[in-house]
Design a protein around this motif. Structure first.
Motif, PDB file in Angstrom:
ATOM      1  N   ILE A  60       0.859  -1.181   0.000  1.00 38.70           N
ATOM      2  CA  ILE A  60       0.000   0.000   0.000  1.00 38.70           C
ATOM      3  C   ILE A  60       0.895   1.231   0.000  1.00 38.70           C
ATOM      4  CG2 ILE A  60      -1.833   1.215   1.244  1.00 38.70           C
ATOM      5  CD1 ILE A  60      -2.638  -1.558   2.406  1.00 38.70           C
ATOM      6  N   ALA A  74      -6.668   2.217   4.853  1.00 38.20           N
ATOM      7  CA  ALA A  74      -6.508   1.153   3.853  1.00 38.20           C
ATOM      8  C   ALA A  74      -5.731  -0.025   4.448  1.00 38.20           C
ATOM      9  CB  ALA A  74      -5.803   1.698   2.609  1.00 38.20           C
ATOM     10  N   HIS A  77      -8.012  -1.901   6.904  1.00 29.78           N
ATOM     11  CA  HIS A  77      -8.956  -2.780   6.206  1.00 29.78           C
ATOM     12  C   HIS A  77      -8.288  -4.125   5.889  1.00 29.78           C
ATOM     13  CE1 HIS A  77     -12.251  -3.988   3.598  1.00 29.78           C
ATOM     14  NE2 HIS A  77     -11.345  -4.289   2.686  1.00 29.78           N
TER      15      HIS A  77
END
Length: 190
Positions: A60, A74, A77
């Motif tokens: 990421i 993010a 998650h």
């Protein structure tokens, strides 16, 4: 035997600590399962190590998000989907922010190549050598909002080798892997 702790390892580089932890898990020397490897550098060698070990990778990139919180959301998650219970930083070259600190209170651990509080931040080995100290070391600590300021869990002294940064870094790596494994074992058995 207690159920294996589900851990996510965060790394940004070659992943020698990742490899040592993965090996310890595989051999049953660490009662844990690596459920995710998180990186901010998809080109890092640690990604190849994780893929070879069939460990899912979440690459990421911070620059793809407007804010640090959005970036960490993010990551959060991916962590929730993986079922991770602990975050283990192993050469992750970013400060962990409030989103992850709030989601994993007192469940984020880091290893640092100095005897904290001396030489926090980047290039700790270089800092030790340039300051002319005779002894540096390794610290395992919980992560808080500061730069290498969390509660110290374990430390081990390492001699600075002839004022040589590379030789000293090698000596530190030789100590890191065992100290991290032993400290994680203690944490996970509490």
């Amino acid at each position: 035997m207690k159920q294996k702790m589900k851990i996510a390892i965060f790394a940004s580089g070659s992943g020698s600590n990742f490899a040592a932890i993965e090996e310890a898990c595989k051999k049953g020397e660490l009662n844990a399962e690596i459920v995710l490897m998180v990186t901010n550098k998809p080109e890092a060698f640690v990604v190849e190590r994780a893929e070879k070990a069939s460990i899912p990778v979440a690459a990421i990139l911070p620059k793809e998000f407007a804010t640090k919180d959005a970036y960490e959301e993010a990551i959060l998650h991916a962590l929730r989907e993986s079922g991770a219970e602990w975050l283990v930083l192993a050469g992750y070259m970013r400060l962990v922010g409030p989103v992850l600190l709030t989601a994993f209170p007192s469940h984020i651990v880091n290893i640092h190549p100095s005897l904290l509080p001396s030489f926090p931040g980047k290039d700790a080995v270089g800092q030790a050598v340039s300051h002319g100290v005779k002894v540096t070391g390794v610290t395992v600590h919980l992560v808080d909002e500061g730069m290498d300021t969390g509660q110290i869990l374990a430390q081990c002294a390492v001699d600075v080798v002839d004022g040589d940064e590379d030789k000293t870094a090698e000596a530190i790596h030789a100590v890191e892997h065992g100290l991290y494994k032993d400290t994680l074992n203690k944490l996970f058995s509490q």
